[in-house]
Every structure is written in C-alpha cells, then in structure tokens.
Design an enzyme around this catalytic site. Structure first.
Site, PDB file in Angstrom:
ATOM      1  N   MET A  44       0.966  -1.352   0.004  1.00 38.96           N
ATOM      2  CA  MET A  44       0.127   0.011   0.028  1.00 38.96           C
ATOM      3  C   MET A  44       0.723   1.526   0.180  1.00 38.96           C
ATOM      4  O   MET A  44       1.975   1.249   0.717  1.00 38.96           O
ATOM      5  CB  MET A  44      -0.901  -0.197   1.336  1.00 38.96           C
ATOM      6  N   GLY A 150      -7.220  -1.513   1.509  1.00 41.31           N
ATOM      7  CA  GLY A 150      -6.446  -0.153   2.648  1.00 41.31           C
ATOM      8  C   GLY A 150      -6.287  -0.955   3.844  1.00 41.31           C
ATOM      9  O   GLY A 150      -5.514  -0.468   4.336  1.00 41.31           O
ATOM     10  N   PHE A 151      -7.105  -1.689   4.298  1.00 37.93           N
ATOM     11  CA  PHE A 151      -7.026  -2.137   5.784  1.00 37.93           C
ATOM     12  C   PHE A 151      -7.378  -3.471   5.821  1.00 37.93           C
ATOM     13  O   PHE A 151      -8.102  -3.894   5.277  1.00 37.93           O
ATOM     14  CB  PHE A 151      -7.960  -1.149   6.630  1.00 37.93           C
ATOM     15  N   GLY A 152      -6.673  -3.902   6.849  1.00 36.47           N
ATOM     16  CA  GLY A 152      -7.167  -5.518   7.321  1.00 36.47           C
ATOM     17  C   GLY A 152      -8.278  -5.357   8.336  1.00 36.47           C
ATOM     18  O   GLY A 152      -8.782  -4.199   8.829  1.00 36.47           O
ATOM     19  N   GLY A 153      -9.000  -6.302   8.519  1.00 34.33           N
ATOM     20  CA  GLY A 153      -9.935  -6.649   9.851  1.00 34.33           C
ATOM     21  C   GLY A 153     -11.317  -5.846   9.525  1.00 34.33           C
ATOM     22  O   GLY A 153     -12.060  -5.644  10.129  1.00 34.33           O
ATOM     23  N   ASP A 183     -10.435 -11.683  -1.452  1.00 32.16           N
ATOM     24  CA  ASP A 183      -9.459 -11.198  -0.447  1.00 32.16           C
ATOM     25  C   ASP A 183     -10.216 -10.091   0.410  1.00 32.16           C
ATOM     26  O   ASP A 183     -10.917  -9.012  -0.066  1.00 32.16           O
ATOM     27  CB  ASP A 183      -8.360 -10.467  -1.025  1.00 32.16           C
ATOM     28  N   GLY A 184     -10.457 -10.117   1.687  1.00 32.86           N
ATOM     29  CA  GLY A 184     -11.092  -9.208   2.536  1.00 32.86           C
ATOM     30  C   GLY A 184     -12.159  -9.903   3.324  1.00 32.86           C
ATOM     31  O   GLY A 184     -13.390 -10.192   3.070  1.00 32.86           O
ATOM     32  N   GLY A 185     -12.048  -9.914   4.701  1.00 34.54           N
ATOM     33  CA  GLY A 185     -13.260 -10.055   5.388  1.00 34.54           C
ATOM     34  C   GLY A 185     -13.397 -11.794   5.542  1.00 34.54           C
ATOM     35  O   GLY A 185     -14.513 -12.423   5.994  1.00 34.54           O
ATOM     36  N   GLY A 205      -6.306 -12.392   6.590  1.00 36.34           N
ATOM     37  CA  GLY A 205      -5.301 -11.626   7.608  1.00 36.34           C
ATOM     38  C   GLY A 205      -5.584 -11.947   8.808  1.00 36.34           C
ATOM     39  O   GLY A 205      -5.009 -12.852   9.681  1.00 36.34           O
ATOM     40  N   SER A 206      -6.617 -10.940   9.386  1.00 37.55           N
ATOM     41  CA  SER A 206      -7.015 -11.114  10.733  1.00 37.55           C
ATOM     42  C   SER A 206      -7.627 -12.662  11.219  1.00 37.55           C
ATOM     43  O   SER A 206      -7.365 -12.941  12.306  1.00 37.55           O
ATOM     44  CB  SER A 206      -8.160  -9.887  10.926  1.00 37.55           C
TER      45      SER A 206
HETATM   46  C1  DX5 Z   1      -7.120  -5.320   2.115  1.00 37.32           C
HETATM   47  C2  DX5 Z   1      -5.853  -6.370   1.734  1.00 37.32           C
HETATM   48  C3  DX5 Z   1      -6.118  -7.729   2.669  1.00 37.32           C
HETATM   49  C4  DX5 Z   1      -6.263  -7.904   3.801  1.00 37.32           C
HETATM   50  C5  DX5 Z   1      -7.021  -8.704   4.324  1.00 37.32           C
HETATM   51  O1  DX5 Z   1      -6.733  -3.933   1.346  1.00 37.32           O
HETATM   52  O2  DX5 Z   1      -5.824  -6.407   0.553  1.00 37.32           O
HETATM   53  O3  DX5 Z   1      -5.249  -8.669   2.019  1.00 37.32           O
HETATM   54  O4  DX5 Z   1      -5.144  -7.785   4.540  1.00 37.32           O
HETATM   55  O5  DX5 Z   1      -7.303  -8.757   5.675  1.00 37.32           O
HETATM   56  P1  DX5 Z   1      -8.625  -9.449   6.343  1.00 37.32           P
HETATM   57  O6  DX5 Z   1      -8.529 -10.829   6.158  1.00 37.32           O
HETATM   58  O7  DX5 Z   1      -8.290  -9.256   8.016  1.00 37.32           O
HETATM   59  O8  DX5 Z   1      -9.995  -8.643   5.744  1.00 37.32           O
HETATM   60 ZN    ZN Z   2      -4.508  -8.073  -0.270  1.00 40.32          ZN
END
Ligand code: DX5
Ligand code: ZN
Length: 229
Positions: A44, A150-153, A183-185, A205-206
């Site tokens: 990012m 942009g963000f995890g979680g 990818d995401g959530g 991720g999370s």
């Molecule tokens: C968000 C990222 C994801 C993020 C996913 O912009 O591209 O790869 O790390 O994190 P979780 O699984 O926590 O949504």
């Molecule tokens: Zn990603």
C-alpha cells in the site's frame, strides 16, 4: 507440514498485513508450518489507498530468511509499472494490480510476465468485470476484493458472491488454469460460501494472524471448504 501449491486444490493465503511485523520472518514461518499454500503480501502506498505498508526490500528479506512458499504480491499502488521489476527481483511469484491504477493494463500484465512472474488483476467491490474482456487470456489469477482495499480487519461484503460466480463461469469457459482469489473479511464462517461460489484461493489476514492457533484456524477453513466441495 507445509503444502506447496498444486498439492491442495484450494489454497489458503494468509495476509502478512495482520502479522506481528516486529518478527515477520517467524510469523511467515509459522503460517507455512500451519499449512499455508501462498503468502499474501499487501503493498500500500498512501496514494492509491489510504495506508502505507511494505515494499520489495521486505519481500526480499523474507526470501533471504528462507521462505520458499510462493509469494502473492497484491499491489495497491499508483503508478504500477515502476515497481514491478523490483518485486520480481525480490522473489515475488504472483503480482496482482488494480486496473484503475495502471495507465496501460495490457502493458502491465505483459511486464509482469516478462519479469518471470504470474500476473493477476484485482477487482474492487465496485469495479466491473468488463476489465476481463480482453485480459483473461493473459492472466494467471483474478482477485476479487470483498472489502474496499486499504485495511485489514474489515467486514466481508456479501455482494461479491455473484461476482465470484461470474468469474468462475468465465474462467471455466476460457479453459485456462486461472486462480479465482477472494480477499477481505474471509473467516471460518463465510469461507464455505465463497468456495461454493467458485473461489479456489482465499486470503485471510486477521482471521489467521488474529487467532491463537494458526494451524487450527487453517484446518477449520479447509474443513469448511470441504463441506461444500
Ligand atoms: C486489504 C488487503 C487484504 C487484507 C485482508 O486491502 O488487501 O489482503 O489484509 O485482511 P482481512 O482478512 O483481515 O480482511
Ligand atoms: Zn490483499
């Protein structure tokens, strides 16, 4: 007990975004030992997306540390092309980018391939799939975002599920071996629905790095996928 790609039909790709960056090498070793198929590496730039993470030196450091698992570089940067050769040299396996961030999408796809990596195209929740019309035959991976990047979680956006089905339909029609990644959530309780819609590669991720036992979480994810397969 690591599982190289090709061994599992469905790949689990932990995102290092939620790892403890103060001990990143050990955190990657831990998910590989827990059964990860692919390491998802979120890049990012505080420009294309409102957050700043890591670049090629960190990818290279993981390779030097001894990580042999394929690395899935997800570029959330603009411009894209300048950084592609650096990630190829740093040991990336897949390199994916957002079409909105590239001036010349076809050129970027070819640039990734010419540097020995596998190209992927990433779709934000509101990005239409017509970007695939003239690119799918060049791609090794289609990444569907189930959050805004942009963000995890963040919370999984269920409206992406019909999009997953449509991408799976197009990939099957193409006859090519293109990974369909989400990818995401992604969590244990929704991964089955995403697999049923046709995804075969799952970024988490999370859900993994936020859990006390990475192996138990990855196993639970595989069981949820197997239940719908
Ligand atoms: C968000 C990222 C994801 C993020 C996913 O912009 O591209 O790869 O790390 O994190 P979780 O699984 O926590 O949504
Ligand atoms: Zn990603």
């Amino acid at each position: 007990m690591s599982s190289p790609p090709g061994q599992n039909a469905h790949w689990i790709a932990p995102s290092i975004l939620s790892a403890d960056f103060s001990r990143l090498g050990a955190e990657v070793d831990a998910v590989v030992a827990a059964g990860a198929d692919l390491i998802h590496f979120d890049v990012m730039d505080n420009h294309y997306v409102p957050n700043l993470t890591v670049g090629p030196v960190v990818c290279e450091a993981l390779r030097r540390h001894g990580v042999r698992t394929p690395i899935d570089v997800h570029l959330m940067v603009r411009p894209v092309d300048r950084i592609v050769p650096d990630f190829a040299a740093a040991g990336a396996t897949y390199i994916s980018f957002h079409p909105e961030a590239s001036e010349h999408v076809d050129r970027t796809i070819h640039l990734i391939r010419e540097h020995g990596c596998r190209p992927g195209l990433v779709f934000n929740p509101a990005t239409p799939l017509n970007w695939l019309d003239y690119t799918l035959d060049q791609l090794d991976l289609v990444l569907l975002m189930s959050v805004n990047p942009g963000f995890g979680g963040q919370q999984f956006i269920p409206g992406v599920l019909p999009k997953v089905r449509e991408v799976r339909r197009r990939v099957t029609a193409s006859g090519r071996a293109v990974r369909v990644e989400i990818d995401g959530g992604v969590k244990v309780d929704n991964i089955g629905a995403v697999a049923a819609a046709g995804a075969d590669t799952f970024v988490a991720g999370s859900a993994i790095y936020g859990s006390p036992d990475y192996q138990a979480t990855i196993r639970a994810m595989r069981a949820a996928i197997a239940a719908v397969a």
